[in-house]
Design a protein around this motif. Structure first.
Motif, PDB file in Angstrom:
ATOM      1  N   ARG A 145      45.121  22.015  14.632  1.00 57.17           N
ATOM      2  CA  ARG A 145      44.773  22.182  13.390  1.00 57.17           C
ATOM      3  C   ARG A 145      45.677  21.411  12.550  1.00 57.17           C
ATOM      4  NH1 ARG A 145      42.181  28.390  13.232  1.00 57.17           N
ATOM      5  NH2 ARG A 145      40.679  27.606  15.429  1.00 57.17           N
ATOM      6  N   ASP A 146      46.829  21.591  12.685  1.00 53.08           N
ATOM      7  CA  ASP A 146      47.597  21.268  11.444  1.00 53.08           C
ATOM      8  C   ASP A 146      48.271  19.546  12.017  1.00 53.08           C
ATOM      9  OD1 ASP A 146      49.236  20.929  14.001  1.00 53.08           O
ATOM     10  OD2 ASP A 146      50.742  21.801  12.665  1.00 53.08           O
ATOM     11  N   HIS A 221      40.204  24.948   8.251  1.00 54.68           N
ATOM     12  CA  HIS A 221      41.548  25.303   8.393  1.00 54.68           C
ATOM     13  C   HIS A 221      42.634  24.683   8.458  1.00 54.68           C
ATOM     14  CE1 HIS A 221      40.179  29.665   8.754  1.00 54.68           C
ATOM     15  NE2 HIS A 221      39.305  29.148   9.759  1.00 54.68           N
ATOM     16  N   ILE A 222      41.383  23.101   9.450  1.00 56.82           N
ATOM     17  CA  ILE A 222      42.321  21.569   9.979  1.00 56.82           C
ATOM     18  C   ILE A 222      42.913  21.649   8.112  1.00 56.82           C
ATOM     19  CG2 ILE A 222      41.876  19.572   9.821  1.00 56.82           C
ATOM     20  CD1 ILE A 222      39.745  19.334  12.067  1.00 56.82           C
ATOM     21  N   GLY A 227      47.280  20.818   4.748  1.00 56.55           N
ATOM     22  CA  GLY A 227      48.440  20.638   3.324  1.00 56.55           C
ATOM     23  C   GLY A 227      47.300  19.164   3.273  1.00 56.55           C
ATOM     24  N   LEU A 228      46.302  19.307   3.542  1.00 52.74           N
ATOM     25  CA  LEU A 228      45.378  18.005   2.877  1.00 52.74           C
ATOM     26  C   LEU A 228      44.204  18.800   2.232  1.00 52.74           C
ATOM     27  CD1 LEU A 228      46.233  15.942   5.406  1.00 52.74           C
ATOM     28  CD2 LEU A 228      47.250  15.387   3.363  1.00 52.74           C
ATOM     29  N   GLY A 229      43.212  17.249   1.716  1.00 48.15           N
ATOM     30  CA  GLY A 229      41.653  17.798   1.543  1.00 48.15           C
ATOM     31  C   GLY A 229      40.578  16.895   2.612  1.00 48.15           C
ATOM     32  N   ALA A 230      40.033  17.060   1.434  1.00 42.73           N
ATOM     33  CA  ALA A 230      38.554  16.325   1.759  1.00 42.73           C
ATOM     34  C   ALA A 230      37.293  15.878   1.291  1.00 42.73           C
ATOM     35  CB  ALA A 230      37.767  16.297   3.892  1.00 42.73           C
ATOM     36  N   CYS A 265      34.668  19.733  15.473  1.00 39.99           N
ATOM     37  CA  CYS A 265      35.039  18.916  14.017  1.00 39.99           C
ATOM     38  C   CYS A 265      36.215  17.927  14.440  1.00 39.99           C
ATOM     39  CB  CYS A 265      34.817  19.466  13.152  1.00 39.99           C
ATOM     40  SG  CYS A 265      35.407  19.136  11.680  1.00 39.99           S
ATOM     41  N   PHE A 266      36.501  16.876  14.367  1.00 41.16           N
ATOM     42  CA  PHE A 266      37.681  16.252  14.661  1.00 41.16           C
ATOM     43  C   PHE A 266      38.564  15.272  13.653  1.00 41.16           C
ATOM     44  CE2 PHE A 266      36.849  12.527  16.732  1.00 41.16           C
ATOM     45  CZ  PHE A 266      35.610  12.825  17.334  1.00 41.16           C
ATOM     46  N   SER A 267      39.625  14.790  13.524  1.00 45.62           N
ATOM     47  CA  SER A 267      40.212  13.763  12.892  1.00 45.62           C
ATOM     48  C   SER A 267      41.301  13.186  13.234  1.00 45.62           C
ATOM     49  CB  SER A 267      41.028  14.491  11.952  1.00 45.62           C
ATOM     50  OG  SER A 267      41.760  13.920  12.211  1.00 45.62           O
ATOM     51  N   ALA A 268      39.697  11.341  12.947  1.00 47.42           N
ATOM     52  CA  ALA A 268      40.944  10.661  14.472  1.00 47.42           C
ATOM     53  C   ALA A 268      40.903   9.118  12.962  1.00 47.42           C
ATOM     54  CB  ALA A 268      39.895   9.822  14.720  1.00 47.42           C
TER      55      ALA A 268
END
Lengths: 322, 322
Positions: A145-146, A221-222, A227-230, A265-268
């Motif tokens: 998650r981090d 949570h991600i 330590g970021l936003g979206a 849910c994922f980031s790439a």
């Protein structure tokens, strides 16, 4: 009336088919598991309580499926390959009519992923189902998650919101036609863990979580741990077939905040756009790009035209709810 | 009222001190554990339910200790070295006055064995505590139930029956003086897992089990799984300090059938007699030879003079009892 030992022998003891990894299964003080050389073990525990996670008269076969599915979903969100699980079960009575379909629903799903039941506990008490699941993954390969990075695309597998729609129908907050109710209920009661997708995303995705409590909270949570936003395009969220027939406001709210979907849910990184699509194709599940990771903390929502949207955000908290 | 996330952060999140083995602790979809190269993982789950395994108003600190102790005892009975555990907790309410002593009691014992809390789940529901514990052991070295051999001595660590005596006093089946009640209660509420002894018995003992449901039933598991029988000298059974003051009949019955002591019952070849005593000395616990493994199936009881004894045998069954 079944005895505790009969119960375990009849419903939950099978000879392990993965003799290499399961050195000793049900029936001793401990099970013995041999992880592949050099691999890390991914471990998750989930507890499901009657009246909280499922209704008192839930279909036992579907319940058996769901209890294991939510644990497999945690492995999927880590990108880990399922190995085995333990089952601790508190039951008011040991009834064959319940234990047979419950164990069948659970073990059918276990077989699909080669995930062996290796031990556990049974006791008398208010119905409570606690599973601890084990997967394996190479060191450094887990989808944590981090690990989201600025500029990452945010992706969602499958569709969101139908499980929440079914809950709304059960709670009589709204009415659904029989076909929509069946579609939505199936999503609620028989979620599909995205195990193949999680594995296919190793080395491609930066961060991942499964959507159990609702996207806004789970993506939160991600963001917090990285330590970021979206910014999220709410109208891009893929909604379930039943929810798709509902008014826009409900679609937005249930897709954003509804839980129990067990999608990933994922980031790439955007450079991996086509690799993400290829991974999803290989896993047999659609994925949709719904937003972007940014340096500015917090979650910003927009509509399809990019205009800011204000919507209530809720993340599920077991002790805050009534 | 604490939120679920506050609760986990405040009471159950600590930075792992075993950074090498715990690659990722509380806070992601899964924890990540790195077993030592070539080692097998020993895994056990135990679920404790209010009203069944402990009283509604049990001291929270002692309860935290006991929940982890019974799991450590399973590792001990396998000869495994404790590594880590997960905790799934259903609570009627999230109250600091309960959570603080409960977590302190549990984590103090965890620290004693370097056993890290690496994950779990919390939810609202009838009080239910489910721990899954992980230890490691070299392949082939585990003290399995099915490895007893004809001619093996049967040994018991520590003493038996005081936990059952405390239960009898709580149930008003008998009265104890204050000193005896305190002694017996301490055995019931704060059992000491025989972790050091289990480890010291690797390569010496053939089979082992922990005495949780009562010696007759627990030894019975070793006999059944090894396809053998035994003769037990009932008067040789080491009884607890409080039980020692009771009449002979009660001593015999509680030592033989009383549960909750969490001593080890193990078998070892008679040629290893002095090695067993040396292992016990190194682990700081007394052991007593109480019988012998035989080819003839079944459990035979004798008195100190070797004369056959008839005593009711009971093994605890969670679903058979009222």
């Amino acid at each position: 009336m079944l005895s505790e030992f009969d119960l375990i022998a009849r419903y939950f003891t099978r000879s392990p088919r993965e003799a290499g990894r399961i050195a000793l299964g049900v029936g001793d003080d401990c099970a013995l598991l041999s992880p592949s050389p050099g691999m890390q073990l991914a471990i998750s525990s989930d507890m499901l309580v009657e009246g909280r996670h499922f209704f008192a008269h839930a279909d036992a076969r579907k319940l058996g499926h769901k209890c294991l599915a939510v644990n497999l979903s945690d492995l999927a969100a880590m990108g880990a390959t399922p190995l085995a699980f333990t089952l601790a079960l508190a039951l008011p009575q040991a009834r064959d009519e319940w234990l047979e379909p419950f164990s069948q629903g659970m073990l059918a799903l276990a077989d699909r992923y080669g995930c062996e039941l290796i031990g556990g506990d049974t006791t008398k008490g208010p119905l409570n189902i606690c599973i601890t699941i084990f997967g394996e993954i190479a060191p450094g390969a887990a989808l944590r998650r981090d690990r989201a990075q600025v500029g990452d695309d945010i992706w969602i597998s499958g569709t969101l919101g139908d499980a929440r729609l079914a809950l709304a129908a059960y709670r009589k907050e709204l009415e659904l036609d029989p076909v929509a109710l069946e579609t939505a209920s199936e999503r609620m009661h028989r979620p599909t863990p995205r195990v193949e997708l999680g594995i296919a995303l190793r080395g491609i995705a930066h961060a991942a979580i499964d959507v159990s409590d609702g996207l806004s909270g789970d993506l939160g949570h991600i963001l917090e741990q990285s330590g970021l936003g979206a910014t999220l395009d709410v109208d891009a969220l893929p909604v379930g077939a039943a929810l798709a027939q509902q008014p826009q406001d409900l679609k937005r709210r249930f897709a954003l905040n509804g839980g129990d979907d067990y999608e990933l849910c994922f980031s790439a990184p955007s450079a991996k756009h086509s690799a993400v699509l290829a991974a999803a194709r290989s896993a047999g599940i659609a994925v949709t790009r719904v937003g972007v990771i940014e340096a500015e903390q917090g979650l910003r929502l927009t509509d399809a035209g990019g205009a800011p949207l204000q919507l209530p955000l809720s993340s599920f908290d077991h002790f805050a709810s009534p």
